[in-house]
Design an enzyme around this catalytic site. Structure first.
Site, PDB file in Angstrom:
ATOM      1  N   LYS A 127       6.325   4.912 -77.962  1.00 42.97           N
ATOM      2  CA  LYS A 127       6.659   3.605 -77.398  1.00 42.97           C
ATOM      3  C   LYS A 127       5.368   2.846 -77.124  1.00 42.97           C
ATOM      4  O   LYS A 127       4.275   3.393 -77.223  1.00 42.97           O
ATOM      5  CB  LYS A 127       7.458   3.776 -76.106  1.00 42.97           C
ATOM      6  N   HIS A 130       1.946  -0.110 -72.638  1.00 39.29           N
ATOM      7  CA  HIS A 130       1.855  -1.473 -72.121  1.00 39.29           C
ATOM      8  C   HIS A 130       0.767  -1.589 -71.067  1.00 39.29           C
ATOM      9  O   HIS A 130       0.138  -0.618 -70.668  1.00 39.29           O
ATOM     10  CB  HIS A 130       3.213  -1.977 -71.636  1.00 39.29           C
ATOM     11  N   HIS A 133       0.440   0.736 -68.206  1.00 44.01           N
ATOM     12  CA  HIS A 133      -0.219   2.021 -68.440  1.00 44.01           C
ATOM     13  C   HIS A 133      -1.731   1.873 -68.352  1.00 44.01           C
ATOM     14  O   HIS A 133      -2.423   2.770 -67.881  1.00 44.01           O
ATOM     15  CB  HIS A 133       0.151   2.584 -69.825  1.00 44.01           C
TER      16      HIS A 133
END
Length: 572
Positions: A127, A130, A133
């Site tokens: 994933k 973003h 993170h």
């Protein structure tokens, strides 16, 4: 003070602080807060009383060879130290302690050395990485650096999203669209692309069934399925390690939800045995967290079909409970810190409450350090998908800025330098405010060379470093401190004196902003002194003394930058 007030000296240490430097006027060096030393000084002590008491205390104190001047302020007693002694003591301390300057202060003498487990970064495989993170990564790294500097033992854990139904989809997607070569050469990007593609077909009944089968085989430890999953995980981690290295970040342990599947089931059984697990009419498993046991606050730990929920982080409660218990058994830590965005505050409150209900008193030593959201971080190609995009963007933008400024000397490794300066810019922009506040990201603001930016810190460090290159290192032994009496020199010395208090504040509330504003002020003061106190063309005595002052400033600047996760550059 101890004689006059008849108090033991150690009781006074916390009441005396260094006075922050002011650009407008010259200030004393230390102040004693009257309210903190007066017995029974409750809030009914009026300001004028405090001022009167300050004046009375001043009359009882005498100046000596250490203290030049004593005066009363609003509720404080101010002490100005003999200027030569100030210069000598500060410079000697910085010189002697080197990279441990500030950390060895008596402020920390009563703080017990502890073992801390810090969980941060924690992206989901396949994933987007973003911006949340990224924040978690740099904040967690700062907390770990600070704790290590203060002599604590730290275990850095990256808790990956590496399990759940999405791996059923990913497995099916890989069988249809995957390529082993692409997986080996750029795993994060390839898995993300596969995941996006298979998601388009996720509503299709056949795909759903295949994904369910794939995940069921995973759960049953089917060898072939597991080996595909393991390949996804191992190659992703390898790639992450490489990218984290660019950030100057490392982990002691790459853990993840996959480790705690069996243990999550054991936790459910423990909750059941302790009578904490209740079933709703629909068959969902919940734990009642309300004070009155009236189900006004509940936490869901199990879906009606008996699996722990995988849909949201709420769902990972069982694996999080299992992970916390496991880490306690494995590391017997004194404190465990989770660094995530504030949308997960509820989740961690529930986690800590359930651990307490299960009889784990150490739940009180768990802490959630939360941070706000960053809006508007885009690269020229659009939305941020991979951490690497951000790093490449900041590097290329910084390189452009460096090549367009006339003052840039030929730097030995421009790309490497651009990356370090760019990272400093990102980190300072992120750390300037309270972690819990949201902020609007701006490339232009972050990368300005003037103003309160990471670029300015790096520039100051590089300038001070080139001063040492040009004039050689100063030797402390032959410094004539009488040469450091100008107001601009005194300001730098006074500011160096406060470094330990700033570290202490950050160690108490884990907020980097105290250190950031300290370093920005240090850089401004050093920049002014650099202009008004030239080394070149001064008498040898004067040159040596000034060099020594600038070297001390550079050392403390470098120490502080490293704590924040910034690598100081020596040319720019």
């Amino acid at each position: 003070l101890s004689k006059v007030l008849d108090l033991p000296p150690e009781n006074l240490i916390k009441s005396i602080s260094a006075v922050p430097v002011s650009k407008k006027r010259h200030v004393a060096d230390f102040q004693l807060s009257i309210a903190s030393v007066i017995e029974n000084s409750s809030s009914n002590c009026l300001a004028q009383d405090l001022h009167l008491q300050a004046q009375q205390l001043v009359e009882r104190l005498k100046c000596d060879s250490v203290v030049n001047e004593i005066s009363a302020g609003p509720g404080t007693v101010n002490f100005t130290i003999n200027r030569e002694l100030l210069a000598k003591t500060v410079l000697q301390q910085v010189w002697k302690d080197g990279s441990e300057y500030g950390v060895k202060s008596e402020l920390f003498s009563t703080v017990p050395r502890q073992k801390a487990v810090i969980e941060f970064s924690s992206p989901n495989i396949a994933k987007k990485f973003h911006i949340g993170h990224l924040r978690s990564t740099i904040v967690g790294n700062f907390i770990a650096n600070l704790k290590v500097a203060l002599g604590h033992e730290v275990v850095r854990i990256n808790y990956l999203g590496d399990w759940g139904m999405q791996f059923g989809l990913l497995g099916v997607g890989f069988q249809s669209f995957g390529s082993k070569e692409k997986l080996k050469s750029s795993p994060l990007q390839h898995l993300f692309e596969v995941y996006v593609q298979i998601n388009k077909a996720a509503e299709d009944e056949n795909t759903k069934k295949l994904a369910k089968d794939f995940f069921r085989k995973l759960e049953e430890h089917d060898e072939q399925t597991l080996s595909i999953w393991k390949l996804f995980r191992d190659l992703s981690i390898e790639e992450y390690i490489r990218i984290y290295k660019r950030l100057g970040v490392h982990f002691d342990e790459y853990s993840g939800e996959s480790f705690y599947q069996e243990k999550a089931q054991e936790v459910l059984k423990m909750l059941e045995d302790k009578g904490l697990l209740q079933k709703t009419i629909k068959g969902t498993g919940i734990v009642d967290l309300s004070e009155k046991k009236d189900l006004s606050t509940v936490s869901t730990v199990m879906r009606s079909d008996g699996t722990s929920l995988y849909i949201t982080r709420q769902a990972h409660l069982c694996s999080d409970l299992a992970a916390a218990i496991d880490r306690m058994n494995k590391h017997s830590w004194d404190t465990m810190i989770y660094v995530t965005d504030k949308s997960q505050s509820n989740h961690f409150q529930h986690l800590f409450q359930i651990l307490k209900l299960m009889g784990y008193d150490w739940a009180e030593r768990c802490q959630h350090v939360s941070f706000g959201l960053v809006q508007g971080m885009k690269t020229r190609r659009g939305e941020v998908i991979f951490l690497e995009d951000v790093l490449n963007e900041v590097r290329s933008r910084m390189l452009e800025n460096m090549t367009s400024t006339k003052t840039t000397k030929e730097v030995q490794d421009p790309v490497e330098t651009a990356e370090k300066v760019g990272l400093a810019a990102l980190i300072i922009q992120d750390f300037r405010g309270l972690l819990s506040s949201d902020y609007q990201f701006s490339w232009d603001r972050a990368l300005q060379s003037r103003g309160d930016t990471g670029v300015f810190l790096q520039y100051t460090h590089a300038r001070l470093h080139s001063l040492e290159q040009m004039h050689g290192n100063a030797e402390l032994t032959d410094v004539n401190v009488a040469c450091l009496q100008e107001p601009d020199a005194i300001s730098v010395l006074q500011h160096l004196l406060r470094y330990d208090e700033v570290l202490y504040r950050s160690s108490q509330d884990l907020q980097p902003k105290h250190i950031v504003s300290y370093l920005l002020t240090l850089s401004h003061l050093a920049a002014v002194a650099h202009k008004t106190l030239p080394v070149k063309g001064s008498t040898p005595d004067m040159a040596q003394a000034r060099l020594c002052l600038f070297q001390a400033a550079r050392l403390v600047l470098a120490n502080g930058m490293k704590l924040l996760g910034i690598t100081p550059v020596t040319q720019m």
